[in-house]
Design an enzyme around this catalytic site. Structure first.
Site, PDB file in Angstrom:
ATOM      1  N   GLU A 195      10.318  -5.250  56.879  1.00  0.00           N
ATOM      2  CA  GLU A 195       9.625  -4.273  57.819  1.00  0.00           C
ATOM      3  C   GLU A 195      11.012  -3.714  58.351  1.00  0.00           C
ATOM      4  O   GLU A 195      11.270  -3.998  59.589  1.00  0.00           O
ATOM      5  CB  GLU A 195       8.554  -4.699  58.697  1.00  0.00           C
TER       6      GLU A 195
ATOM      7  N   GLU B 154      17.096   2.868  59.553  1.00  0.00           N
ATOM      8  CA  GLU B 154      17.624   1.431  60.337  1.00  0.00           C
ATOM      9  C   GLU B 154      18.346   0.614  59.186  1.00  0.00           C
ATOM     10  O   GLU B 154      18.295  -0.721  59.221  1.00  0.00           O
ATOM     11  CB  GLU B 154      16.396   0.860  60.682  1.00  0.00           C
TER      12      GLU B 154
END
Length: 640
Positions: free
Chosen positions: A144, A153
């Site tokens: 995730e 990210e």
């Protein structure tokens, strides 16, 4: 030892660097993290659990042991799901040490220490082999690593490395695939977040127009995405120019590349107009068949809008084209999505990119200074003609032919308004080099470079010589407790301890127009600042209580400023009008409000006499900080 820490200014939303205790930074990270919001995301949790169970079953059906690599494990939730689903062992990687320590305790508390190993490293530092962190490669990859933009990210480099070094070829992956979608729109409101519009100023000599510099008009804008809750944007604020277009997909079960790439989609515009903005979102499929899907689509593009999951950790994206371009209904055109290892951006092309073989535009970089100085809400605020007219009206009431004006600016256009409205002399204080350069460009474009004096100094360092001798989202914070049957109280305790640091006494900047909320009380004046008087050298203290007049849960308190320009004219950075009977709010869309989250939400609804919230507020003039504390009443009157 002291460290420098970034902290958002509650008024401007900009990041400021302050000297803090060496332990402060990670406590701030914990206190302001989205861990709780993710764990409260029921749709996310259910879909991950379903995907993990299916992946473990497929491996077991092949007669293999299920060995799981969980990158970015956080609390260890997904690894605990995998073991519960029958995985033989999980290697759970978490680079953030406080969270890794919490994961060890959470895993132990839930009885999985013999099946889950927490590795406190970045995934690219994990070693393989008999003496390494992992004895062999995993055959199930769970991650995730996504943000609102999907790849912001570092998901692509992490997947790329994992496939090369940590997992078996053709491993199972949860999620299995992600797809990014885009929709082209025309929107004056959204475009006002990216460009400076001409600003008309009605004066005694006729209408004057403040025009943007040509350099600003040609600038491709800031490289960063604007993440936003598109569900809170009215459909009347934009015109749809295209269908929803699937732009590109990433298969996480195969080798992933973090190299720069572009993907084009040909389409016929649904309407003629000016293409300005690309709205974008993504979905993830947890299984190869695509039956288990988690979507970030806004309500108008969602397959089941009635079951739309509200979430703050994943929203939707607004991208601005380098320049607005005319499109004609039915006339074919190409939308191109570009990305590198961390960012996505878009462009329009009239011909096929494959046939054209043109050099694709690089990642947009601001070269006009404005996008470095003004954030998106600030652009919208400057372009708000109603707000500008209020300032014009206020200036008219105070300016005289011999007025000398000092504008404490950092990128404000008030100095231009003052000049056009007849001030004899105007000075503007620009404390940063970026604002100095930008204002020089704006003055030059409006032929005012010799009529407005720029002073590049911090306001507190001004002397009379400088003036030439003239004077005149509650859920983000709420405890999780149990999550999908797993005890994560340890993470709640860690966040609570982090909130005990000074940061908990300070408000966080949030654009509340994006978040559905209700007012439980009427607005109450807390502090008053008279800008006509010197700033007091001592701490300013206020305390009192607020009555909760409407039923509901008390999740937090909101602070904002109201600037009284004249006795009859006020500009609010918060509520724009009184709350309706049910407490529905209308917040200033250009400003962030200062939100103080209560550590627990009071579930009680006042039924009889009003419940109260006590507060103390301290303003520190030297630093400009406002610290506060609120407490809900512990006792209820008879009948409540």
């Amino acid at each position: 030892m002291k460290v420098f820490c970034g902290r958002a200014n509650p008024t401007t939303g900009s990041v400021e660097w302050l000297e803090e205790d060496e332990h402060y930074d990670y406590h701030q990270e914990i206190a302001r993290s989205s861990y709780a919001d993710m764990l409260h995301d029921k749709d996310r949790n259910i879909k991950y659990y379903q995907g993990i169970r299916a992946a473990v079953s497929r491996v077991k059906d092949r007669g293999q042991k299920a060995l799981v690599l969980d990158i970015g494990t956080g609390t260890g939730l997904l690894s605990m799901m995998a073991v519960t689903a029958g995985a033989d062992f999980c290697y759970a990687i978490e680079v953030f040490k406080p969270m890794a320590d919490a994961a060890v305790k959470i895993v132990e508390k839930n009885g999985f220490s013999d099946k889950i190993k927490i590795i406190n490293k970045h995934s690219t530092e994990v070693t393989m082999g008999p003496d390494g962190d992992m004895p062999c490669r995993a055959n199930i990859l769970i991650t995730e690593l996504f943000d609102t933009e999907l790849i912001g990210e570092g998901a692509l480099p992490s997947y790329e490395h994992a496939h090369r070094h940590l997992v078996q070829e053709n491993c199972e992956a949860v999620p299995h695939r992600a797809t990014v979608y885009a929709q082209l729109v025309e929107s004056r409101r959204m475009w006002s977040w990216n460009k400076l519009f001409p600003i008309p100023v009605h004066t005694s000599c006729g209408e004057q127009v403040i025009v943007p510099p040509l350099e600003l008009e040609r600038c491709p804008g800031a490289p960063s995405v604007y993440d936003i809750q598109l569900n809170q944007v009215s459909s009347s604020d934009f015109t749809v120019l295209s269908d929803v277009l699937p732009m590109f997909s990433v298969d996480f079960s195969k080798q992933v590349s973090s190299s720069a790439a572009c993907h084009s989609r040909q389409f016929e515009p649904l309407a003629s107009g000016r293409a300005q903005v690309v709205l974008s979102w993504w979905d993830i499929e947890m299984d190869p068949e695509g039956k288990i899907k988690c979507s970030m689509a806004p309500f108008w593009a969602h397959s089941d809008p009635e079951e739309l999951q509200w979430r703050d950790h994943w929203m939707q994206c607004v991208y601005f084209l380098p320049q607005e371009e005319p499109v004609v209904q039915g006339s074919s055109i190409y939308l191109v999505a570009h990305h590198d290892d961390y960012c996505v951006w878009y462009s329009l092309q009239r011909t096929s990119p494959e046939k054209d073989r043109r050099v694709y535009p690089p990642r947009p970089v601001c070269d006009c200074q404005a996008h470095l100085l003004w954030n998106r809400p600030r652009f919208g605020e400057i372009n708000d003609q109603d707000r500008t007219d209020q300032y014009i009206q206020a200036l008219r009431t105070v300016l005289k032919p011999d007025s000398v004006c000092l504008c404490v600016s950092d990128g404000s256009l008030l100095s231009l308004l003052a000049h056009h409205l007849g001030a004899e002399q105007v000075f503007t204080v620009e404390s940063s080099a970026a604002s100095h350069r930008l204002m020089k460009k704006i003055f030059k474009a409006n032929h005012l470079e010799d009529k407005i004096n720029i002073i590049e100094k911090r306001p507190e360092l001004l002397t009379s010589a400088d003036l030439e001798g003239k004077k005149d989202l509650w859920r983000i914070r709420s405890p999780c407790g149990d999550c999908e049957g797993f005890d994560v109280h340890i993470m709640d305790d860690m966040i609570k301890r982090a909130l005990d640091f000074r940061e908990s006494k300070e408000a966080e900047p949030h654009p509340l127009w994006e978040y559905p909320c209700r007012c439980l009380s009427e607005p109450q004046q807390i502090l008053t600042f008279d800008f006509r008087q010197p700033v007091p050298p001592h701490l300013i203290h206020a305390e009192g209580s607020i009555e909760l007049r409407r039923p509901g849960r008390s999740h937090g308190a909101v602070l904002w400023m109201e600037y009284h320009l004249t006795p009859d004219s006020t500009v609010s950075t918060g509520l724009l009008k009184s709350a309706e009977d049910k407490g529905d709010c209308c917040w200033n869309p250009h400003c962030k409000q200062a939100v103080y989250f209560f550590t627990t939400a009071d579930p009680r609804a006042p039924l009889g006499s009003p419940q109260t919230v006590s507060y103390t507020v301290d303003f520190h003039p030297h630093t400009g900080d406002i610290t506060m504390d609120f407490s809900l009443s512990d006792t209820l009157d008879d009948g409540q």
